[in-house]
Design a protein around this motif. Sequence first.
Motif, mmCIF file in Angstrom:
data_model
loop_
_atom_site.group_PDB
_atom_site.id
_atom_site.type_symbol
_atom_site.label_atom_id
_atom_site.label_comp_id
_atom_site.label_asym_id
_atom_site.label_seq_id
_atom_site.Cartn_x
_atom_site.Cartn_y
_atom_site.Cartn_z
ATOM 1 N N LEU A 289 0.831 -1.211 0.000
ATOM 2 C CA LEU A 289 0.000 0.000 0.000
ATOM 3 C C LEU A 289 0.862 1.257 0.000
ATOM 4 O O LEU A 289 0.524 2.253 -0.666
ATOM 5 N N MET A 290 1.954 1.225 0.742
ATOM 6 C CA MET A 290 2.854 2.369 0.744
ATOM 7 C C MET A 290 3.457 2.576 -0.646
ATOM 8 O O MET A 290 3.526 3.717 -1.148
ATOM 9 N N GLY A 291 3.873 1.485 -1.271
ATOM 10 C CA GLY A 291 4.438 1.597 -2.609
ATOM 11 C C GLY A 291 3.424 2.097 -3.617
ATOM 12 O O GLY A 291 3.740 2.932 -4.479
ATOM 13 N N LEU A 292 2.187 1.630 -3.515
ATOM 14 C CA LEU A 292 1.145 2.100 -4.440
ATOM 15 C C LEU A 292 0.848 3.581 -4.216
ATOM 16 O O LEU A 292 0.567 4.316 -5.170
ATOM 17 N N GLY A 293 0.900 4.015 -2.950
ATOM 18 C CA GLY A 293 0.671 5.427 -2.673
ATOM 19 C C GLY A 293 1.737 6.316 -3.298
ATOM 20 O O GLY A 293 1.428 7.340 -3.940
ATOM 21 N N TRP A 294 3.008 5.935 -3.122
ATOM 22 C CA TRP A 294 4.083 6.710 -3.734
ATOM 23 C C TRP A 294 4.017 6.660 -5.264
ATOM 24 O O TRP A 294 4.275 7.657 -5.939
ATOM 25 N N GLN A 295 3.670 5.501 -5.804
ATOM 26 C CA GLN A 295 3.557 5.378 -7.253
ATOM 27 C C GLN A 295 2.432 6.271 -7.801
ATOM 28 O O GLN A 295 2.582 6.921 -8.846
ATOM 29 N N THR A 296 1.322 6.315 -7.092
ATOM 30 C CA THR A 296 0.215 7.174 -7.524
ATOM 31 C C THR A 296 0.620 8.648 -7.471
ATOM 32 O O THR A 296 0.275 9.440 -8.366
ATOM 33 N N TRP A 297 1.356 9.027 -6.418
ATOM 34 C CA TRP A 297 1.852 10.405 -6.335
ATOM 35 C C TRP A 297 2.775 10.723 -7.499
ATOM 36 O O TRP A 297 2.715 11.803 -8.090
ATOM 37 N N LEU A 298 3.621 9.758 -7.873
ATOM 38 C CA LEU A 298 4.532 9.956 -8.992
ATOM 39 C C LEU A 298 3.751 10.072 -10.306
ATOM 40 O O LEU A 298 4.014 10.978 -11.121
ATOM 41 N N ILE A 299 2.780 9.175 -10.496
ATOM 42 C CA ILE A 299 1.980 9.182 -11.731
ATOM 43 C C ILE A 299 1.237 10.514 -11.879
ATOM 44 O O ILE A 299 1.121 11.074 -12.976
ATOM 45 N N ALA A 300 0.741 11.041 -10.762
ATOM 46 C CA ALA A 300 -0.062 12.266 -10.814
ATOM 47 C C ALA A 300 0.742 13.467 -11.296
ATOM 48 O O ALA A 300 0.165 14.452 -11.774
ATOM 49 N N ASN A 301 2.065 13.397 -11.191
ATOM 50 C CA ASN A 301 2.907 14.527 -11.566
ATOM 51 C C ASN A 301 3.666 14.297 -12.878
ATOM 52 O O ASN A 301 4.573 15.042 -13.205
ATOM 53 N N LEU A 302 3.319 13.252 -13.587
ATOM 54 C CA LEU A 302 3.935 12.992 -14.880
ATOM 55 C C LEU A 302 2.989 13.392 -15.997
ATOM 56 O O LEU A 302 1.763 13.417 -15.809
ATOM 57 N N ASP A 303 3.539 13.645 -17.161
ATOM 58 C CA ASP A 303 2.677 13.970 -18.302
ATOM 59 C C ASP A 303 2.820 12.884 -19.367
ATOM 60 O O ASP A 303 2.212 11.818 -19.255
ATOM 61 N N GLU A 304 3.611 13.118 -20.403
ATOM 62 C CA GLU A 304 3.726 12.137 -21.469
ATOM 63 C C GLU A 304 4.377 10.829 -21.011
ATOM 64 O O GLU A 304 4.137 9.767 -21.608
ATOM 65 N N ALA A 305 5.207 10.873 -19.972
ATOM 66 C CA ALA A 305 5.914 9.669 -19.505
ATOM 67 C C ALA A 305 5.065 8.812 -18.578
ATOM 68 O O ALA A 305 5.550 7.800 -18.052
ATOM 69 N N ARG A 306 3.817 9.184 -18.383
ATOM 70 C CA ARG A 306 2.957 8.453 -17.435
ATOM 71 C C ARG A 306 2.824 6.987 -17.811
ATOM 72 O O ARG A 306 2.904 6.084 -16.962
ATOM 73 N N GLY A 307 2.648 6.688 -19.070
ATOM 74 C CA GLY A 307 2.470 5.297 -19.492
ATOM 75 C C GLY A 307 3.684 4.445 -19.226
ATOM 76 O O GLY A 307 3.572 3.252 -18.901
ATOM 77 N N SER A 308 4.878 5.059 -19.343
ATOM 78 C CA SER A 308 6.105 4.298 -19.107
ATOM 79 C C SER A 308 6.227 3.872 -17.647
ATOM 80 O O SER A 308 6.785 2.811 -17.339
#
Length: 368
Positions: free
Chosen positions: A81-100
């Motif tokens: 859950l901690m890892g998913l939370g950090w990953q979601t925070w990272l995804i939320a701040n990405l633009d074109e690189a989100r899919g990668s």
Amino acid sequence: MTHNAIQRLLLKRFALAAGTYALALVLLWLAFFTGHYDQPLTNVAVGSALVVISQAALFAMFYSGCNLKCADPSLTEVQVLMGLGWQTWLIANLDEARGSFLVFYVLILLFGLFHLSRRAFLRCTLMVFFSFSAITLWEGYHFQLTDPALAALQVCVLFIVLVWLELYARYVQASRQRMRQRRFALQAHQDTLRGMMRQLEDLVATDELTGLFNRRHFLRLASRELNTMDADVVHGLALIDLDHFKRINDIHGHAAGDQVLQAFAAVASACLREGDVLARYGGEEFVVLLPDCNPERLTSCCERLRIAFTDVELIGLKVGNLSLSAGMTLLELGDDLDDALQRADQALYRAKRDGRNRCAAAWENVDA
């Protein structure tokens, strides 16, 4: 497994997870310097520091053993859950690189594939899907999506991957459950087999009538004692024969003879100390090995056996006076067991020749 072994295994798993975080942070900074992470440097530095702090806190729990007080000492669901939370925070701040960076969702879920329950794994997959979908819908609602069709495709791809992971997790967990049941069944069969082997060993080593060791097992034990004895240690050996046993069988029957043998076994076992070896040598003949003995103690022990046996009263059977004769010898380092048994047998013959119901020693003067 011991607690230390389990803790070492959990620390190795945590190190694997921490290594994954380190890789993610490297990619985060790479995305920042390439212009794909749309946040100021301060936010990136603070976020990276918080990730490091969270992992340091988990390491402290594992290193101190505080995790062992938890219902799940591996803290798998907490880490996922901690890892998913950090990953979601990272995804939320990405633009074109989100899919990668979507692949990290899969890596985090795979970390818990073998340790999370079905419900816990389902909760985590639902959290991934709804978190990513919520980010996409929020940005779509505020017209922040540069390519809505690509965002919709990413949601669909993530949904299919999560469904596949959920089905695969169910298959893996069902397989593990079957293997666990088979392992338990195999363990039960092995325990049963070991029990049967012990019973067979007991049957091979034990005389069925008296419950004492048999001749074969006694020779094995005595040979082992001879091979391991010290130079300054002496063992006592005695051959014991029940007097007029054939007459008891002829007059009273073999059942009465069996009762006499059992009575002697019970009396002799009660008279010997722990560590002394008593065995049925054959027929009405018995053998006693007394480790770390001397002539006086061996003589005293055999006399005690002789007197105790003469006082035996058999229930429902009158066979007259019971008695025994014993031949004694000593075993020293380098002595041959067959020679010692021969000396004891000669002393036993002398005891019978001199009138029975007596103990004779091989070290005594034959002509005395």
